[in-house]
Design a protein around this motif. Structure first.
Motif, short mmCIF file in Angstrom:
data_model
loop_
_atom_site.label_atom_id
_atom_site.label_comp_id
_atom_site.label_asym_id
_atom_site.label_seq_id
_atom_site.Cartn_x
_atom_site.Cartn_y
_atom_site.Cartn_z
N LEU A 1 0.81 -1.21 0.00
CA LEU A 1 0.00 0.00 0.00
C LEU A 1 0.85 1.27 0.00
CD1 LEU A 1 -2.85 -1.00 2.49
CD2 LEU A 1 -2.78 -1.25 0.00
N ALA A 2 2.10 1.15 0.44
CA ALA A 2 3.00 2.31 0.46
C ALA A 2 3.64 2.59 -0.89
CB ALA A 2 4.10 2.09 1.51
N GLN A 3 3.43 1.73 -1.87
CA GLN A 3 4.05 1.92 -3.18
C GLN A 3 3.49 3.17 -3.87
OE1 GLN A 3 6.65 -0.09 -4.60
NE2 GLN A 3 6.64 -0.57 -2.40
N ASP A 4 4.36 3.90 -4.57
CA ASP A 4 3.95 5.15 -5.20
C ASP A 4 3.43 4.98 -6.62
OD1 ASP A 4 6.27 4.70 -6.66
OD2 ASP A 4 7.39 6.39 -5.81
N PHE A 5 3.43 3.74 -7.12
CA PHE A 5 2.92 3.50 -8.47
C PHE A 5 1.40 3.68 -8.47
CE2 PHE A 5 1.69 0.76 -12.10
CZ PHE A 5 2.48 1.34 -13.08
N PRO A 6 0.84 4.37 -9.47
CA PRO A 6 -0.58 4.75 -9.39
C PRO A 6 -1.60 3.66 -9.73
CG PRO A 6 0.40 5.60 -11.41
CD PRO A 6 1.52 5.01 -10.61
N ASP A 7 -1.17 2.59 -10.38
CA ASP A 7 -2.17 1.61 -10.84
C ASP A 7 -1.79 0.20 -10.39
OD1 ASP A 7 -4.34 0.49 -12.04
OD2 ASP A 7 -3.79 1.01 -14.10
N ILE A 8 -2.08 -0.08 -9.12
CA ILE A 8 -1.80 -1.39 -8.53
C ILE A 8 -3.11 -2.07 -8.14
CG2 ILE A 8 -0.79 -2.63 -6.57
CD1 ILE A 8 1.42 -0.56 -6.48
N GLU A 9 -3.25 -3.30 -8.56
CA GLU A 9 -4.35 -4.15 -8.13
C GLU A 9 -3.77 -5.14 -7.11
OE1 GLU A 9 -7.60 -6.93 -10.38
OE2 GLU A 9 -5.50 -7.40 -10.75
N TYR A 10 -4.22 -5.05 -5.87
CA TYR A 10 -3.67 -5.91 -4.83
C TYR A 10 -4.65 -7.03 -4.51
CZ TYR A 10 -1.01 -7.23 -0.65
OH TYR A 10 -0.27 -7.92 0.29
N ILE A 11 -4.17 -8.27 -4.66
CA ILE A 11 -4.99 -9.46 -4.44
C ILE A 11 -4.39 -10.29 -3.31
CG2 ILE A 11 -5.84 -11.59 -5.50
CD1 ILE A 11 -5.45 -10.18 -8.24
N VAL A 12 -5.20 -10.67 -2.36
CA VAL A 12 -4.75 -11.54 -1.26
C VAL A 12 -5.57 -12.82 -1.30
CG1 VAL A 12 -4.48 -11.81 1.23
CG2 VAL A 12 -4.08 -9.57 0.17
#
Length: 247
Positions: free
Chosen positions: A24-35
């Motif tokens: 969540l701290a990443q500065d890239f604007p388009d991340i889809e995080y899947i758990v």
């Protein structure tokens, strides 16, 4: 470019928060995080759920092990690129994904990888060893080389073409996948010369002699099922390379 980050976890309450926060701290604007959770019973589900919409997709159900869970996540991913971050690991700095995306975009390649630090399980500031991958050279797998899997970012089209993780190779499943993609499939690969991921020490495949022998056997099988022939020293150099990481 959209990047899907996948974390698989089972009873990882002790470390999952650190892992999630690093994504969540990443500065890239388009991340889809899947758990993808294996139906944990230790409070993991509650921790993941507390992040709400910050996590794009959260699945919690029984699975057939870590690589089965990874395959589920790959199927769910809608990004152009997929990265896999284990629940015990975390990204080393906030622009990891930006650095990876820049390399993938600029060089028109299929996958990238970087370096990895093993840290003390109880103190994240203590580095036990460092895995410096170095630039890939054609045929490097024959000399026991492989990139650290948590730093391996791959375009989803590569999975679509070459397949997902096999479930019959134990802890060698990630080795077999990279062997299949890189050595056999000859995908275009680029090196990011930075520590991208920090991993807590204590991997299953290296925890004792019995596990190391089993891992070596599965490494050999990885070559066989891909109709590839290793050199006589290939699979002995692979674990020996780890000694250098302590220097």
């Amino acid at each position: 470019m959209k990047v899907s980050i996948l974390t698989v976890v089972y009873n990882g309450a002790a470390t999952i928060r650190h892992c999630i926060e690093s994504v969540l701290a990443q500065d890239f604007p388009d991340i889809e995080y899947i758990v993808v959770d294996g139906n944990s019973k230790d409070g993991t589900q509650e921790i993941v759920g507390s992040y709400g919409g910050k996590i794009a997709q959260f699945v919690s159900e029984p699975d057939a092990g870590i690589y089965d869970a990874m395959n589920k996540g790959i199927q769910l991913a809608t990004g152009d690129v997929i990265g896999i971050l284990n629940a015990d690991d975390f990204y080393a700095y906030p622009s990891v994904i930006s650095d990876v995306a820049t390399v993938l975009s600029a060089n028109d390649i299929d996958a990238s990888y970087g370096d990895l630090e093993y840290i003390d399980a109880n103190d994240a500031t203590v580095v036990k060893r460092k895995w410096v991958s170095g630039a890939y050279k054609i045929g490097a797998f024959l000399n026991g080389w492989m990139p650290p899997h948590p730093t391996f970012f791959v375009k989803k089209s590569v999975y679509d073409t070459h397949g997902n993780f096999r479930l019959d190779l134990g802890s060698a499943a990630d080795y077999e996948l990279m062997l299949r993609f890189v050595h056999r499939g000859k995908i275009r690969l680029a090196y990011v010369p930075k520590t991208l991921v920090k991993m807590r020490a204590g991997g299953v495949s290296n925890s004792n002699l019995k596990n190391r022998i089993a891992a070596n056997r599965n490494d050999r099988l990885a070559w066989k099922i891909n109709n590839l022939e290793p050199r006589f020293y290939t699979l002995w150099l692979k674990p020996l390379r780890k000694i250098i990481q302590f220097i």
